[in-house]
Design a protein around this motif. Structure first.
Motif, PDB file in Angstrom:
ATOM      1  N   GLY A   1      87.376 -30.453 -21.485  1.00  0.00           N
ATOM      2  CA  GLY A   1      86.776 -29.222 -21.970  1.00  0.00           C
ATOM      3  C   GLY A   1      86.631 -28.138 -20.923  1.00  0.00           C
TER       4      GLY A   1
ATOM      5  N   GLU B   1      77.082 -30.709 -25.337  1.00  0.00           N
ATOM      6  CA  GLU B   1      78.511 -30.636 -25.598  1.00  0.00           C
ATOM      7  C   GLU B   1      78.760 -30.102 -27.002  1.00  0.00           C
ATOM      8  OE1 GLU B   1      80.567 -34.240 -24.610  1.00  0.00           O
ATOM      9  OE2 GLU B   1      82.381 -33.645 -25.691  1.00  0.00           O
ATOM     10  N   TYR B   2      79.680 -29.147 -27.093  1.00  0.00           N
ATOM     11  CA  TYR B   2      80.045 -28.571 -28.388  1.00  0.00           C
ATOM     12  C   TYR B   2      81.535 -28.757 -28.592  1.00  0.00           C
ATOM     13  CZ  TYR B   2      75.562 -26.193 -27.881  1.00  0.00           C
ATOM     14  OH  TYR B   2      74.235 -25.910 -27.713  1.00  0.00           O
ATOM     15  N   MET B   3      81.920 -29.011 -29.829  1.00  0.00           N
ATOM     16  CA  MET B   3      83.336 -29.199 -30.095  1.00  0.00           C
ATOM     17  C   MET B   3      83.948 -27.940 -30.688  1.00  0.00           C
ATOM     18  SD  MET B   3      85.200 -31.510 -29.199  1.00  0.00           S
ATOM     19  CE  MET B   3      86.974 -31.495 -29.241  1.00  0.00           C
TER      20      MET B   3
ATOM     21  N   PRO C   1      86.494 -29.153 -26.041  1.00  0.00           N
ATOM     22  CA  PRO C   1      85.028 -29.186 -25.912  1.00  0.00           C
ATOM     23  C   PRO C   1      84.497 -28.088 -24.989  1.00  0.00           C
ATOM     24  CG  PRO C   1      86.002 -31.361 -25.447  1.00  0.00           C
ATOM     25  CD  PRO C   1      87.127 -30.371 -25.492  1.00  0.00           C
TER      26      PRO C   1
END
Ligand code: ADP
Ligand code: MG
Length: 150
Positions: free
Chosen positions: A99, A67-69, A73
């Motif tokens: 996301g 997971e990337y913000m 997301p």
């Protein structure tokens, strides 16, 4: 309708993905297919940039999901390691979450995928060229394709 697009350089692939990323919103789902070296990671890096992710994106091969913000997301999934013996790992929570989800090797979890999604397949033509097929399922994705590929 399948949209066909040719990329002539990795930067071009990343730029197209970035353009797409800028338009995506919560609950959007993309699937990404292509052989090793086709450009899946290159595409995902561009997508992440378009979503405002600052961290370096790399392949999630040893985990199912990273997971990337960004402004929202990004859930980067690679279900390759699930093989044919996948079980329901709660994918829906991501697909229907805050996301954007991008799933590599998505055909392995075909029955789990939401009906509405954007399928992306990358084919290696030669050293610098890739043919990318965008297949939208659902009106929203059809509009997205028109917007980025018109
Ligand atoms: P995958 O994740 O599908 O294994 P990568 O994105 O990691 O693929 O690698 C793609 C490789 O192909 C990179 O080394 C990239 O520089 C190269 N490449 C050459 N031309 C292109 C192009 N037009 N689009 C994407 N990648 C390209
Ligand atoms: Mg990769």
């Amino acid at each position: 309708m399948v949209y066909e697009w040719i990329s002539h350089h990795p930067d071009e692939t990343a730029a197209k993905a970035e353009q797409l990323g800028e338009l995506l919103g919560s609950g959007d789902v993309l699937t990404l297919e292509g052989d090793l070296g086709a450009g899946k990671t290159t595409f995902t890096k561009g997508l992440a940039k378009g979503l405002g992710v600052k961290r370096v994106v790399n392949s999630p091969t040893f985990t199912i999901m990273k997971e990337y913000m960004g402004r929202i997301p990004l859930y980067h999934m690679d279900v390759y390691r699930l093989g044919e013996e996948w079980e329901d790992l709660g994918f829906d929570e991501y697909f229907e979450g805050e996301g954007v989800t991008i799933v590599e090797w998505a055909h392995l979890i075909q029955e789990q995928l939401p009906e509405e999604r954007l399928e992306i397949s990358i084919y290696h033509l030669n050293e610098w060229e890739r043919k990318i097929f965008f297949t939208p399922y659902g009106h929203k994705y059809e509009q997205l394709c028109k917007e980025i590929l018109a």
